[in-house]
Design a protein around this motif. Structure first.
Motif, PDB file in Angstrom:
ATOM      1  N   CYS A  91      -6.414  13.509   5.106  1.00 34.87           N
ATOM      2  CA  CYS A  91      -5.593  12.489   5.758  1.00 34.87           C
ATOM      3  C   CYS A  91      -5.641  11.180   4.965  1.00 34.87           C
ATOM      4  CB  CYS A  91      -6.086  12.284   7.187  1.00 34.87           C
ATOM      5  SG  CYS A  91      -4.924  11.405   8.257  1.00 34.87           S
ATOM      6  N   GLN A  92      -6.838  10.826   4.477  1.00 34.58           N
ATOM      7  CA  GLN A  92      -6.983   9.632   3.648  1.00 34.58           C
ATOM      8  C   GLN A  92      -6.147   9.741   2.377  1.00 34.58           C
ATOM      9  OE1 GLN A  92     -11.187   9.545   2.992  1.00 34.58           O
ATOM     10  NE2 GLN A  92     -11.647   8.384   4.860  1.00 34.58           N
ATOM     11  N   GLU A  93      -6.193  10.892   1.764  1.00 30.13           N
ATOM     12  CA  GLU A  93      -5.451  11.091   0.520  1.00 30.13           C
ATOM     13  C   GLU A  93      -3.950  11.020   0.747  1.00 30.13           C
ATOM     14  OE1 GLU A  93      -5.205  11.667  -3.628  1.00 30.13           O
ATOM     15  OE2 GLU A  93      -6.839  11.068  -2.276  1.00 30.13           O
ATOM     16  N   LEU A  94      -3.505  11.550   1.893  1.00 26.54           N
ATOM     17  CA  LEU A  94      -2.083  11.526   2.226  1.00 26.54           C
ATOM     18  C   LEU A  94      -1.597  10.091   2.368  1.00 26.54           C
ATOM     19  CD1 LEU A  94       0.289  13.460   2.913  1.00 26.54           C
ATOM     20  CD2 LEU A  94      -0.370  13.245   5.311  1.00 26.54           C
ATOM     21  N   CYS A  95      -2.397   9.258   3.028  1.00 23.59           N
ATOM     22  CA  CYS A  95      -2.017   7.856   3.227  1.00 23.59           C
ATOM     23  C   CYS A  95      -2.112   7.078   1.921  1.00 23.59           C
ATOM     24  CB  CYS A  95      -2.915   7.225   4.289  1.00 23.59           C
ATOM     25  SG  CYS A  95      -2.572   5.481   4.614  1.00 23.59           S
ATOM     26  N   ARG A  96      -3.129   7.355   1.129  1.00 27.77           N
ATOM     27  CA  ARG A  96      -3.308   6.621  -0.120  1.00 27.77           C
ATOM     28  C   ARG A  96      -2.137   6.813  -1.065  1.00 27.77           C
ATOM     29  NH1 ARG A  96      -4.801   7.529  -5.117  1.00 27.77           N
ATOM     30  NH2 ARG A  96      -5.141   9.755  -4.784  1.00 27.77           N
ATOM     31  N   ARG A  97      -1.597   8.030  -1.120  1.00 26.26           N
ATOM     32  CA  ARG A  97      -0.521   8.331  -2.067  1.00 26.26           C
ATOM     33  C   ARG A  97       0.848   7.856  -1.593  1.00 26.26           C
ATOM     34  NH1 ARG A  97      -1.726  14.426  -4.394  1.00 26.26           N
ATOM     35  NH2 ARG A  97      -3.736  13.928  -5.400  1.00 26.26           N
ATOM     36  N   ASP A  98       0.987   7.531  -0.293  1.00 21.84           N
ATOM     37  CA  ASP A  98       2.292   7.135   0.253  1.00 21.84           C
ATOM     38  C   ASP A  98       2.362   5.614   0.327  1.00 21.84           C
ATOM     39  OD1 ASP A  98       4.606   6.664   1.764  1.00 21.84           O
ATOM     40  OD2 ASP A  98       4.367   8.555   2.855  1.00 21.84           O
ATOM     41  N   SER A  99       3.280   5.012  -0.417  1.00 25.46           N
ATOM     42  CA  SER A  99       3.378   3.550  -0.454  1.00 25.46           C
ATOM     43  C   SER A  99       3.818   2.970   0.889  1.00 25.46           C
ATOM     44  CB  SER A  99       4.368   3.124  -1.535  1.00 25.46           C
ATOM     45  OG  SER A  99       5.657   3.672  -1.271  1.00 25.46           O
ATOM     46  N   ALA A 100       4.466   3.783   1.741  1.00 27.74           N
ATOM     47  CA  ALA A 100       4.907   3.300   3.053  1.00 27.74           C
ATOM     48  C   ALA A 100       3.782   3.315   4.085  1.00 27.74           C
ATOM     49  CB  ALA A 100       6.075   4.140   3.570  1.00 27.74           C
ATOM     50  N   CYS A 101       2.667   3.956   3.772  1.00 25.77           N
ATOM     51  CA  CYS A 101       1.563   4.085   4.730  1.00 25.77           C
ATOM     52  C   CYS A 101       0.747   2.792   4.773  1.00 25.77           C
ATOM     53  CB  CYS A 101       0.661   5.255   4.341  1.00 25.77           C
ATOM     54  SG  CYS A 101      -0.796   5.402   5.402  1.00 25.77           S
ATOM     55  N   LYS A 102       0.531   2.286   5.994  1.00 28.79           N
ATOM     56  CA  LYS A 102      -0.296   1.107   6.179  1.00 28.79           C
ATOM     57  C   LYS A 102      -1.645   1.441   6.819  1.00 28.79           C
ATOM     58  CE  LYS A 102       3.569  -2.107   6.563  1.00 28.79           C
ATOM     59  NZ  LYS A 102       4.240  -3.132   7.405  1.00 28.79           N
ATOM     60  N   GLY A 103      -1.839   2.695   7.120  1.00 30.67           N
ATOM     61  CA  GLY A 103      -3.075   3.136   7.726  1.00 30.67           C
ATOM     62  C   GLY A 103      -2.853   4.471   8.406  1.00 30.67           C
ATOM     63  N   PHE A 104      -3.907   5.043   8.921  1.00 26.42           N
ATOM     64  CA  PHE A 104      -3.743   6.312   9.622  1.00 26.42           C
ATOM     65  C   PHE A 104      -4.748   6.402  10.762  1.00 26.42           C
ATOM     66  CE2 PHE A 104      -6.946   7.159   6.410  1.00 26.42           C
ATOM     67  CZ  PHE A 104      -7.888   7.947   7.064  1.00 26.42           C
TER      68      PHE A 104
END
Length: 800
Positions: A357-370
């Motif tokens: 889940c961390q990796e998914l958020c890290r790679r997505d520039s639109a992600c501000k957290g999870f």
């Protein structure tokens, strides 16, 4: 000094003398700010005219005449105040009511386009109407509500209530009450950032919430009894349900929907129902990048790495302190446990690991957290916006805030403290690193240290989870009860023992004592008087104490003593209550300073209302278990307030724990099932209430005649029941007078007395199945409250 005082009094009298009121504003006439003229309802309950705030801002408004702060219920120009000079309201010849500003520009007008309008009138309901000469209503303010619904005013499918922007203002805010697209009466936040439904609970479908969307009429109304009902099957009762009380339904600036009742003696309002019990469940309360937390009372804080846009307006949320393009480079994640943000999910991944889940958020520039929820195999929610976060001890997971590694963030103080508060920690994820343990050789020693700390943390977590599981299994207490008292709510606070010693002057003045503890008089720093109850040894168990506090703290009713705080420190267990002026009922019943009939009837009705609220309306079904005159306190208007409720075991309605068995109560008021070891239900309170009612009627304390033999305990009641039946059946018309307290010298209502005797005897039936419910008792007493005198009652039909 005297001359200045004389001048002020003279000016005040001059101002009062120059204010004018009228029942009708006729066509062609007008009222202005300078004219100090008002339209009043025939019964003077409501006033309509110019209402000023600040130095030079006025609204054409309607308000409650007798409320202390002249509470406004409607404004014509809520978003555009007018000037104090030259602004006026008039009815023009074309039948239009018009509000003009100082420059004569039209600020507001009615949609009437008929010359048949004769006058404007303010009705006793608070409805401003335009009528023709025949009395027909051509326009009414009830059709264009602002933030308040008055009794008999109907909310229809094309209308909505809109909260004010902030406390003390009239301008439109973001919170709305209306019938949504699913035909259900709903609360929604509609801000520039986002639109989000929050009531009924969006986590449940319509039918689980007790509603229906097969609702073509889409109508909602608050009636004169305090019943709010909607055509989608929603119903809610004011806790003081009954006629003769001024009420309003208002969507407040904090987004909550509440019913208020006016206390005539003080002009103040009391909340008698609200839609949202947990303020942080209001979407938009803290805006984007804000988190709603409980720290003695609900408050907003910014997400770490963000700062508030406008301290006076949390709807505006918070803004990042960093350049968001940095989120595309090296990042770290800050964990806030038991915290989440409403909605804004980019992805949802079930059965996902935390690392993935961390990796998914890290790679997505639109992600501000999870958010990572920890039930089952783990659930991953990737967020593209951090909109209105909330902290809850019941939330099974954590939110991880994505931040640039270069940003230094400090842990919010609300997340510090004991193990029952949320903790936060930073988790750094180097870009391109496949493993969080791929460090340089010089940092290897820290890996072992981190591992050792993680192992200790895991063991601590296991112990906490086992403790909570045991608490739930043994007592049925939600985790919010265990963890919520460091953040309990704005209604009361946690005291330390030293504070209570100071407040009570080292527990000097004793007010009374009973089986559950001793009560002392105290005074808070703001000069409010309090009653501090030091509980006995039976309450030393921490889990039991917190469970009982959790229920008591959520209960609010005009006929129940209000709790203002508590102390749980070491072996000390204390409760802080409001101070009630006129002591307990027994002090005004069994001596020379006795109550008159009207006061006795009011005490009987108020006590029934309080018990009915405990039995039927609380989230937890609360059984008092010790109803007696000593536990019924009287305020300065001799209205009853039940004390010591919630100190017995609690029982969930219709659940496996719907009966309790621990012996409580006072001899003489204790129901027969206590001695027979039968399961204990709310019927024990009804029995005690019946004894109290019969004691109020006769002015004699039945418990004086009670002996230790269980078979003899009910002899006075049996004798009274036998006497009443015999005299009634024999056609003795004076049987009521022979039972009522002779000290009243015949000054009482025969009809009310007969009704109370009926109720009292039915409540003390040996067979608990024959005892009425408290709800039915309230209904019977209210029907008889506005009584018509009867001279002879030929036959008494007992309630069984």
């Amino acid at each position: 000094m005297r001359s200045i005082l004389f001048l002020l009094i003279t000016l005040s009298l001059f101002h009062s003398a120059n204010s004018k009121s009228m029942l009708l504003l006729k066509r062609g006439a007008s009222i202005s700010v300078e004219g100090n003229t008002f339209i009043t309802s025939p019964d003077n309950s409501f006033t309509c005219g110019f209402y000023g705030l600040g130095s030079n801002a006025y609204w054409f408004a309607i308000w409650f005449t007798n409320s202390k702060e002249r509470t406004v219920v409607w404004t014509a120009n809520r978003d555009k105040p007018v000037n104090s000079q030259g602004s006026r309201v008039s009815i023009r010849r074309d039948g239009t009511m018009v509000l003009t500003d100082v420059d004569r520009s039209i600020v507001w007008q009615t949609n009437t386009r008929t010359t048949d309008v004769s006058a404007a009138e303010l009705l006793n309901t608070g409805n401003l109407v335009l009528k023709n000469p025949r009395g027909d209503i051509l326009w009414q303010s009830f059709d264009v509500p602002t933030d308040t619904l008055l009794p008999s005013q109907i909310l229809t499918k094309d209308k909505r209530l809109i909260a004010s922007f902030r406390k003390g203002s009239f301008e439109s805010g973001y919170f709305n009450l209306y019938f949504g697209s699913n035909n259900v009466l709903s609360l929604i936040t509609d801000s520039p950032q986002i639109s989000s439904l929050y009531w009924p609970n969006p986590d449940y479908d319509v039918y689980t919430s007790g509603r229906t969307n097969y609702n073509g009429s889409r109508l909602a109304v608050l009636d004169d009894m305090g019943l709010l009902q909607s055509s989608d099957h929603f119903q809610a009762n004011a806790s003081d349900k009954g006629f003769g009380i001024k009420r309003r339904l208002t969507i407040d600036h904090d987004g909550n929907l509440r019913i208020y009742s006016l206390i005539n003696s003080t002009g103040l309002w009391t909340i008698t129902w609200q839609a949202i019990s947990q303020p942080c469940q209001v979407h938009g309360a803290c805006g984007s990048n804000g988190i709603c937390v409980y720290a003695q009372k609900p408050k907003c804080i910014c997400t770490p790495g963000y700062e508030v846009n406008d301290p006076s307006d949390w709807n505006a949320g918070c803004k990042p302190t960093f350049n968001q393009t940095l989120l595309n480079s090296k990042v770290k994640f800050l964990e806030l446990s038991q915290t989440d943000y409403f909605g804004s999910d980019l992805y949802y991944k079930p059965n996902f690991t935390l690392k993935a889940c961390q990796e998914l958020c890290r790679r997505d520039s639109a992600c501000k957290g999870f958010t990572y929820r920890t039930w089952g195999n783990g659930h991953c929610y990737v967020k593209n916006d951090l909109f209105n976060g909330f902290q809850s001890p019941d939330f099974p997971g954590s939110v991880y805030i994505k931040l640039p590694r270069s940003v230094k963030v400090s842990k919010p103080s609300i997340f510090n403290g004991s193990s029952t508060t949320c903790e936060s920690r930073e988790i750094e994820i180097p870009v391109g690193s496949p493993s969080m343990y791929a460090f340089a050789r010089r940092t290897v020693r820290w890996v072992y240290l981190y591992s050792f700390c993680a192992a200790l943390g895991a063991l601590e977590l296991i112990f906490i989870l086992l403790g909570r599981w045991f608490l739930l299994r043994k007592h049925g207490v939600p985790t919010s009860v265990e963890a919520g008292y460091c953040m309990i709510s704005s209604q009361f606070r946690r005291f330390n023992y030293a504070e209570l010693k100071k407040i009570t002057n080292n527990f000097r003045e004793e007010l009374g004592r009973g089986g559950s503890g001793t009560v002392y008089k105290g005074s808070l720093a703001d000069d409010r008087l309090v009653a501090v109850k030091r509980l006995g040894d039976v309450f030393q168990a921490e889990d039991e104490f917190l469970a009982e506090i959790g229920t008591i703290g959520k209960i609010n009713h005009m006929n129940l003593v209000r709790m203002w705080g508590f102390c749980s420190e070491g072996r000390h267990r204390l409760l802080v209550y409001e101070f009630v002026d006129n002591m307990s009922l027994d002090k005004h019943l069994f001596n020379s300073n006795f109550l008159g009939w009207k006061q006795r009837y009011a005490v009987a009705l108020g006590t029934a209302k309080g018990l009915a609220h405990l039995h039927h309306e609380c989230l937890e079904w609360v059984i008092h278990c010790d109803v007696k005159p000593e536990n019924i306190l009287l305020d300065n208007e001799f209205q009853p307030k039940i004390a010591d409720f919630g100190l017995a075991k609690l029982s969930r309605r219709d659940g496996p724990g719907s009966e309790i068995t621990r012996i409580r109560g006072t001899k003489g008021y204790r129901a027969p099932e206590w001695a027979l070891n039968h399961p204990i239900t709310a019927k024990v309170d009804i029995y005690g209430y019946g004894v109290v009612v019969l004691e109020m009627i006769k002015g004699v304390k039945f418990s004086y005649w009670v002996v230790d033999d269980a078979d003899d305990q009910e002899t006075p009641l049996k004798n009274l029941s036998w006497t009443v039946k015999e005299k009634a059946q024999c056609g003795n018309s004076s049987w009521v007078e022979s039972i009522v307290d002779p000290r009243l010298k015949g000054k009482f209502s025969r009809k009310q007395a007969a009704t109370l005797i009926q109720i009292g005897l039915s409540c003390v039936e040996e067979d608990r199945r024959k005892r009425p419910t408290m709800a039915s008792v309230v209904q019977t007493l209210m029907e008889c409250e506005d009584e018509t005198e009867i001279k002879v009652l030929d036959k008494l039909e007992l309630i069984y």
